[in-house]
Design a protein around this motif. Sequence first.
Motif, PDB file in Angstrom:
ATOM      1  N   SER A 379       0.800  -1.216   0.000  1.00  0.00           N
ATOM      2  CA  SER A 379       0.000   0.000   0.000  1.00  0.00           C
ATOM      3  C   SER A 379       0.835   1.269   0.000  1.00  0.00           C
ATOM      4  CB  SER A 379      -0.947   0.016   1.210  1.00  0.00           C
ATOM      5  OG  SER A 379      -0.194  -0.070   2.420  1.00  0.00           O
ATOM      6  N   GLN A 380       2.024   1.242   0.611  1.00  0.00           N
ATOM      7  CA  GLN A 380       2.836   2.457   0.654  1.00  0.00           C
ATOM      8  C   GLN A 380       4.309   2.107   0.824  1.00  0.00           C
ATOM      9  OE1 GLN A 380       1.626   5.399   3.535  1.00  0.00           O
ATOM     10  NE2 GLN A 380       3.317   6.776   3.082  1.00  0.00           N
ATOM     11  N   ILE A 381       5.161   2.938   0.197  1.00  0.00           N
ATOM     12  CA  ILE A 381       6.612   2.853   0.357  1.00  0.00           C
ATOM     13  C   ILE A 381       7.081   4.170   0.949  1.00  0.00           C
ATOM     14  CG2 ILE A 381       8.823   2.472  -0.790  1.00  0.00           C
ATOM     15  CD1 ILE A 381       7.255   1.110  -3.060  1.00  0.00           C
ATOM     16  N   VAL A 390       7.966  -0.368   4.256  1.00  0.00           N
ATOM     17  CA  VAL A 390       6.929  -0.822   3.334  1.00  0.00           C
ATOM     18  C   VAL A 390       5.752  -1.325   4.153  1.00  0.00           C
ATOM     19  CG1 VAL A 390       6.365  -2.348   1.415  1.00  0.00           C
ATOM     20  CG2 VAL A 390       8.705  -1.493   1.672  1.00  0.00           C
ATOM     21  N   THR A 391       4.551  -0.874   3.789  1.00  0.00           N
ATOM     22  CA  THR A 391       3.330  -1.346   4.447  1.00  0.00           C
ATOM     23  C   THR A 391       2.434  -1.978   3.401  1.00  0.00           C
ATOM     24  OG1 THR A 391       2.198   0.765   4.135  1.00  0.00           O
ATOM     25  CG2 THR A 391       3.467   0.494   6.152  1.00  0.00           C
ATOM     26  N   GLY A 392       1.546  -2.883   3.846  1.00  0.00           N
ATOM     27  CA  GLY A 392       0.689  -3.573   2.892  1.00  0.00           C
ATOM     28  C   GLY A 392      -0.444  -4.311   3.557  1.00  0.00           C
ATOM     29  N   TRP A 393      -1.279  -4.929   2.721  1.00  0.00           N
ATOM     30  CA  TRP A 393      -2.442  -5.659   3.199  1.00  0.00           C
ATOM     31  C   TRP A 393      -2.038  -7.013   3.781  1.00  0.00           C
ATOM     32  CZ3 TRP A 393      -7.309  -3.574   3.214  1.00  0.00           C
ATOM     33  CH2 TRP A 393      -7.483  -2.402   2.486  1.00  0.00           C
ATOM     34  N   GLU A 394      -2.967  -7.590   4.531  1.00  0.00           N
ATOM     35  CA  GLU A 394      -2.699  -8.821   5.264  1.00  0.00           C
ATOM     36  C   GLU A 394      -2.500 -10.010   4.314  1.00  0.00           C
ATOM     37  OE1 GLU A 394      -5.802  -9.857   7.902  1.00  0.00           O
ATOM     38  OE2 GLU A 394      -4.699 -11.446   8.878  1.00  0.00           O
ATOM     39  N   ARG A 395      -1.506 -10.846   4.653  1.00  0.00           N
ATOM     40  CA  ARG A 395      -1.282 -12.121   3.973  1.00  0.00           C
ATOM     41  C   ARG A 395      -0.855 -13.139   5.023  1.00  0.00           C
ATOM     42  NH1 ARG A 395       2.917 -15.087   2.605  1.00  0.00           N
ATOM     43  NH2 ARG A 395       4.376 -13.487   3.269  1.00  0.00           N
ATOM     44  N   TYR A 396      -1.468 -14.272   5.032  1.00  0.00           N
ATOM     45  CA  TYR A 396      -1.129 -15.284   6.029  1.00  0.00           C
ATOM     46  C   TYR A 396       0.031 -16.133   5.524  1.00  0.00           C
ATOM     47  CZ  TYR A 396      -1.777 -18.428   9.943  1.00  0.00           C
ATOM     48  OH  TYR A 396      -1.588 -19.141  11.090  1.00  0.00           O
ATOM     49  N   GLU A 424      14.647  -6.913   6.900  1.00  0.00           N
ATOM     50  CA  GLU A 424      15.290  -7.041   8.203  1.00  0.00           C
ATOM     51  C   GLU A 424      14.255  -6.869   9.305  1.00  0.00           C
ATOM     52  OE1 GLU A 424      18.892  -4.852   8.651  1.00  0.00           O
ATOM     53  OE2 GLU A 424      19.309  -4.836   6.502  1.00  0.00           O
ATOM     54  N   GLU A 425      14.669  -7.147  10.526  1.00  0.00           N
ATOM     55  CA  GLU A 425      13.738  -7.144  11.652  1.00  0.00           C
ATOM     56  C   GLU A 425      13.434  -5.713  12.094  1.00  0.00           C
ATOM     57  OE1 GLU A 425      13.416  -8.787  16.261  1.00  0.00           O
ATOM     58  OE2 GLU A 425      15.253  -9.052  15.085  1.00  0.00           O
ATOM     59  N   TRP A 426      12.140  -5.468  12.282  1.00  0.00           N
ATOM     60  CA  TRP A 426      11.693  -4.202  12.882  1.00  0.00           C
ATOM     61  C   TRP A 426      11.625  -4.411  14.386  1.00  0.00           C
ATOM     62  CZ3 TRP A 426      11.226   0.736  11.748  1.00  0.00           C
ATOM     63  CH2 TRP A 426      10.418   1.565  12.524  1.00  0.00           C
ATOM     64  N   LYS A 427      12.424  -3.659  15.135  1.00  0.00           N
ATOM     65  CA  LYS A 427      12.604  -3.919  16.569  1.00  0.00           C
ATOM     66  C   LYS A 427      11.310  -3.773  17.357  1.00  0.00           C
ATOM     67  CE  LYS A 427      17.370  -2.245  16.310  1.00  0.00           C
ATOM     68  NZ  LYS A 427      18.336  -1.218  16.787  1.00  0.00           N
ATOM     69  N   GLY A 428      10.407  -2.938  16.883  1.00  0.00           N
ATOM     70  CA  GLY A 428       9.167  -2.720  17.621  1.00  0.00           C
ATOM     71  C   GLY A 428       8.169  -3.841  17.511  1.00  0.00           C
ATOM     72  N   GLY A 429       8.397  -4.769  16.588  1.00  0.00           N
ATOM     73  CA  GLY A 429       7.498  -5.907  16.451  1.00  0.00           C
ATOM     74  C   GLY A 429       6.141  -5.507  15.902  1.00  0.00           C
ATOM     75  N   ILE A 430       5.136  -6.375  16.147  1.00  0.00           N
ATOM     76  CA  ILE A 430       3.766  -6.153  15.670  1.00  0.00           C
ATOM     77  C   ILE A 430       2.982  -5.444  16.761  1.00  0.00           C
ATOM     78  CG2 ILE A 430       1.644  -7.269  14.885  1.00  0.00           C
ATOM     79  CD1 ILE A 430       3.315  -9.543  13.807  1.00  0.00           C
ATOM     80  N   GLN A 431       2.479  -4.256  16.468  1.00  0.00           N
ATOM     81  CA  GLN A 431       1.682  -3.499  17.427  1.00  0.00           C
ATOM     82  C   GLN A 431       0.265  -3.244  16.926  1.00  0.00           C
ATOM     83  OE1 GLN A 431       2.871  -3.216  20.232  1.00  0.00           O
ATOM     84  NE2 GLN A 431       5.080  -3.435  19.917  1.00  0.00           N
ATOM     85  N   HIS A 432       0.036  -3.371  15.639  1.00  0.00           N
ATOM     86  CA  HIS A 432      -1.305  -3.183  15.081  1.00  0.00           C
ATOM     87  C   HIS A 432      -2.097  -4.474  15.174  1.00  0.00           C
ATOM     88  CE1 HIS A 432      -1.194   0.895  13.367  1.00  0.00           C
ATOM     89  NE2 HIS A 432       0.096   0.681  13.150  1.00  0.00           N
ATOM     90  N   HIS A 433      -3.412  -4.352  15.303  1.00  0.00           N
ATOM     91  CA  HIS A 433      -4.307  -5.502  15.316  1.00  0.00           C
ATOM     92  C   HIS A 433      -4.950  -5.747  13.958  1.00  0.00           C
ATOM     93  CE1 HIS A 433      -3.761  -4.998  19.582  1.00  0.00           C
ATOM     94  NE2 HIS A 433      -4.460  -6.093  19.833  1.00  0.00           N
ATOM     95  N   ASP A 434      -4.620  -4.917  12.966  1.00  0.00           N
ATOM     96  CA  ASP A 434      -5.152  -5.093  11.620  1.00  0.00           C
ATOM     97  C   ASP A 434      -4.099  -4.612  10.625  1.00  0.00           C
ATOM     98  OD1 ASP A 434      -6.945  -5.676   9.571  1.00  0.00           O
ATOM     99  OD2 ASP A 434      -8.658  -4.995  10.755  1.00  0.00           O
ATOM    100  N   ASP A 435      -4.428  -4.700   9.333  1.00  0.00           N
ATOM    101  CA  ASP A 435      -3.458  -4.363   8.291  1.00  0.00           C
ATOM    102  C   ASP A 435      -3.017  -2.906   8.379  1.00  0.00           C
ATOM    103  OD1 ASP A 435      -3.595  -6.915   7.173  1.00  0.00           O
ATOM    104  OD2 ASP A 435      -5.419  -6.384   6.084  1.00  0.00           O
ATOM    105  N   ILE A 436      -1.717  -2.667   8.198  1.00  0.00           N
ATOM    106  CA  ILE A 436      -1.175  -1.312   8.139  1.00  0.00           C
ATOM    107  C   ILE A 436      -1.364  -0.789   6.716  1.00  0.00           C
ATOM    108  CG2 ILE A 436       0.870   0.123   8.437  1.00  0.00           C
ATOM    109  CD1 ILE A 436       1.950  -1.962  10.353  1.00  0.00           C
ATOM    110  N   LEU A 437      -2.053   0.339   6.584  1.00  0.00           N
ATOM    111  CA  LEU A 437      -2.381   0.880   5.266  1.00  0.00           C
ATOM    112  C   LEU A 437      -1.525   2.069   4.870  1.00  0.00           C
ATOM    113  CD1 LEU A 437      -6.285   0.746   5.447  1.00  0.00           C
ATOM    114  CD2 LEU A 437      -4.682  -1.025   4.723  1.00  0.00           C
ATOM    115  N   CYS A 438      -0.992   2.808   5.833  1.00  0.00           N
ATOM    116  CA  CYS A 438      -0.257   4.019   5.492  1.00  0.00           C
ATOM    117  C   CYS A 438       0.707   4.378   6.612  1.00  0.00           C
ATOM    118  CB  CYS A 438      -1.208   5.194   5.224  1.00  0.00           C
ATOM    119  SG  CYS A 438      -2.283   5.565   6.615  1.00  0.00           S
TER     120      CYS A 438
END
Length: 748
Positions: A379-381, A390-396, A424-438
């Motif tokens: 969705s965004q670079i 880079v952010t994008g829609w959910e993929r399992y 590479e690893e993002w140190k903050g990990g996963i904090q959102h409960h849904d897809d990151i769009l922007c």
Amino acid sequence: IAVAFTSKEVCFYDLLSKEEFACQYKLQGLKGTPICMDYWYDPLDANESILSFGDITGKVQAIAFTAALISLFERPASACEDGEATMTINWAELLSGCHKCCHILEHKLHQGDWVRQVTYNASLDAIISSTTSNTNSVVMAWREKSKKRLNMTSFNIAQGIHAFDYHSRLNLIATAGINNKVCLWNPYVVSKPVGVLWGHSASVIAVQFFVERKQLFSFSKDKVLRLWDIQHQLSIQRIACSFPKSQDFRCLFHFDEAHGRLFISFNNQLALLAMKSEASKRVKSHEKAVTCVLYNSILKQVISSDTGSTVSFWMIDTGQKIKQFTGCHGNAEISTMALDANETRLLTGSTDGTVKIWDFNGYCHHTLNVGQDGAVDISQILILKKKILVTGWERYDYASWKTIGRAITVFRPQNFNQFFIQPEEWKGGIQHHDDILCAAFLPPQTLVTGSYDGEIVLWNNSTENAHHVLHPDYQRLLKSKLDTKPQKLLSAGRSQPSHPMADHSTTGVRNFEIDTEGKNAVMRLCFLKARKNTAVTGGANLVSCGGSGYVRFWDIYKKQLLAEFLAHSGVGSIIMSTDKMNRYLTTGDLDGWLKIWNIEEESCLDPTEHSLLNKKNKDDSTYNVRPSEDINLDIKYKERSTCMKETQKPYYGEVIKKSFSTFRSLNIGALEELPEVNKPAFLLDPEKYFRKEPEEERPQILEAPSLFKTLKAVFDEKNLFPKEILHHERKAKQLCQEKSCEVKKNKK
């Protein structure tokens, strides 16, 4: 009748004669050699017609016929008896008035310059002619009924023109300039053109109006044909002709509007361009749907991509396509693009889960594996100084048993030592409960990301740790379920000192109502970077938009939702952009509507009250940001004057007042009891600080007796002789002077 001219005569041919190319009349005795000619007739009465022509001496001449259907010229009686098929007429005969069925009009205002084009226009009732001179470039000549001489007016155009055309409905004269410009003139305003069409790279040699569509054809010396929209003064089509090879050619230009055919002659060659029936009314730049558009300010080019994995480059000033990359990601759709800080590299993101880095020669330098060899909608670079996010829609991901869309994918350019680059690893990990769009970035270290469920997470880009979450619903739910201090009620987010983010009260609120329809989805985030002092003065510095057509203003320093308004009603999600000065906000929806809002002086509601408004009040909250005054927007909003009136709204037995001042973010509560304060020293010992100082002794100034008192005392004494009186008078005068000097001395 067909009319043709040579260097010595003008011939009139009867096309319906039994003899092929039978010449009826020959007009001889012309002083100058004609080089251009035009014939006009009245469609209601073809007997009224005018033949006009110009010569190499700058003379414009016209023959006005009154009985053209019967006979152009009067035949002598002996002509039929002799059986002569061709009648020779001398120009001097016409000047003398021998032929009653016609008369002559002429002028010499061009003063020796070759007349390149001449025509009579019935709408203006004038003969229009042109030359390549910069003085008297275009001349309009007409004759009043009571006068025999022509009245004339002229246009002076820099470097002169090659040709012109007139549109009677628009009342415009188009000129083909030698200076590469097509100018539009009002016939009655000769000082300057009403419009200039820019785009040709060589001198324009022909122009002609497409009357029905209010468009204009123009043809230049480099064999480039352009079609212009007159109303918007924009080039809507460009066609480059491939012949002739030589640059030295004479061009004739004619558009047959009734049949949609354009004829262009190049010396002895004739080109025919036929219009095709339009499948749609729109001119399409891409064969498939356009997905992203960028602007390169360095090269002044527009870059566009489509679902067919094609990238096109366009010149911003001419609209010309200069190059195109095809099959950038195979058959996969290009979903987004971005330019690096220097605008020398183009990054394209695709649904195949990759981001490619290109130069402007079409060479791919690196491929970033965002989806880890799987499909993901990017969705965004976001390109930062040392990172590419880079952010994008959910993929399992069945290999790692996790979802990709809720995490930030990071690449560090300093590690780009191969063609295929892994994330590479993002140190903050996963904090959102849904897809990151922007995502959006505010220097030096503030990063925000928005997700489908309406969450806006605030990150420290340096440590890559999240510290707050903003959401338009959390504030309202916290007020209704928790009994906390006003300072906490005003926070639209939550503080996260540790990882994972697990404030129990807030987590409970989040699980209270789950947004599965994307009503609060954050599609765009934008920092108001021009507002430098918001950390001190307060106010919005972050704007978000998306689901349900709402635009929201946030204060990231105080973690507050300051205001929101309904920009587009009933259209689903929207997107937005702002100018560099953050004065205007542009929003767009899926129905194709664009709206421009003036946000320079937006009035923000008190955050506590605003988050507690019901649905009806929310729909009326569009007056918080007023639309730009110079654009007519189809949306209801209250006048600004009503915003300044104090209104009251009940809430749980309390009265909340709207605040429009700079102190809207302050909290008003009960004063705390102050501790005992020791008395200051000046109260304990007042004599030390306030006692009066003793007055200093001042020398007493003796007052001198007046002259009257002194003389009176002398004359009151008895038995005084005149000498004694005089002596006493002098004595008194001396005494007075001494006293006066003593007084002055004491004063000094």
